[in-house]
Design a protein around this motif. Structure first.
Motif, PDB file in Angstrom:
ATOM      1  N   LEU A  23       0.820  -1.211   0.000  1.00 42.07           N
ATOM      2  CA  LEU A  23       0.000   0.000   0.000  1.00 42.07           C
ATOM      3  C   LEU A  23       0.854   1.262   0.000  1.00 42.07           C
ATOM      4  O   LEU A  23       0.539   2.236  -0.689  1.00 42.07           O
ATOM      5  CB  LEU A  23      -0.949  -0.001   1.198  1.00 42.07           C
ATOM      6  N   GLY A  27       0.637   3.824  -3.128  1.00 42.61           N
ATOM      7  CA  GLY A  27       0.240   5.209  -2.871  1.00 42.61           C
ATOM      8  C   GLY A  27       1.346   6.191  -3.185  1.00 42.61           C
ATOM      9  O   GLY A  27       1.110   7.260  -3.753  1.00 42.61           O
ATOM     10  N   LEU A  85      -3.813   5.821   0.814  1.00 42.20           N
ATOM     11  CA  LEU A  85      -3.139   4.538   0.626  1.00 42.20           C
ATOM     12  C   LEU A  85      -1.832   4.482   1.413  1.00 42.20           C
ATOM     13  O   LEU A  85      -1.529   3.475   2.059  1.00 42.20           O
ATOM     14  CB  LEU A  85      -2.858   4.289  -0.855  1.00 42.20           C
TER      15      LEU A  85
END
Length: 105
Positions: A23, A27, A85
Motif C-alpha cells: 500500500l 500510494g 493509501l
C-alpha cells in the motif's frame, strides 16, 4: 467473511506487514506520478502562455497523448486517495509489526 480476513492476517502477521508495504509503494507511486503530471502540465501551460495572453488550461492527456494517464492523479481528491493509501499502508505495517512482536514470531 470479515472474521476469515482477520484470522488470515492475525495468524501470520508478516502478511499484514507485506500488505502495508504494498500500500505504501502503490500510494507513493501514485503521488509521485501525479506530481510529475502536475509539473508537466504547468510547464507546458507556462510555455504556451508565453506566446501571449492568458495561460491556457492544459490537460495531462494533451501532454502525454500516447500514454494511459487515467490512473495519474490530477485533482485534490485523487491526491488524497494516494495519501490515504500511504497512511493505511503505514498503519498496516506498524500493526503487523506490533502483532509480530506480541506473538513472538
Amino acid at each position: 467473511m470479515y472474521e476469515r480476513l482477520v484470522d488470515f492476517f492475525l495468524t501470520e502477521p508478516r502478511r499484514l506487514i507485506l500488505l502495508g508495504a504494498l500500500l505504501v509503494r502503490t500510494g507513493g507511486a501514485l503521488v509521485i506520478a501525479g506530481l510529475v503530471g502536475q509539473v508537466a502540465t504547468t510547464a507546458v501551460s507556462a510555455v504556451k502562455g508565453l506566446a501571449g495572453g492568458l495561460r491556457p488550461n492544459i490537460l495531462l492527456a494533451d501532454v502525454l497523448p500516447g500514454y494511459l494517464s487515467v490512473w495519474m492523479p490530477e485533482s485534490i481528491p485523487s491526491f488524497s486517495f494516494g495519501m490515504l493509501l500511504v497512511a493505511s499502508g503505514v498503519w498496516a505495517d506498524r500493526t503487523g509489526r506490533t502483532y509480530q512482536r506480541c506473538l513472538g514470531l
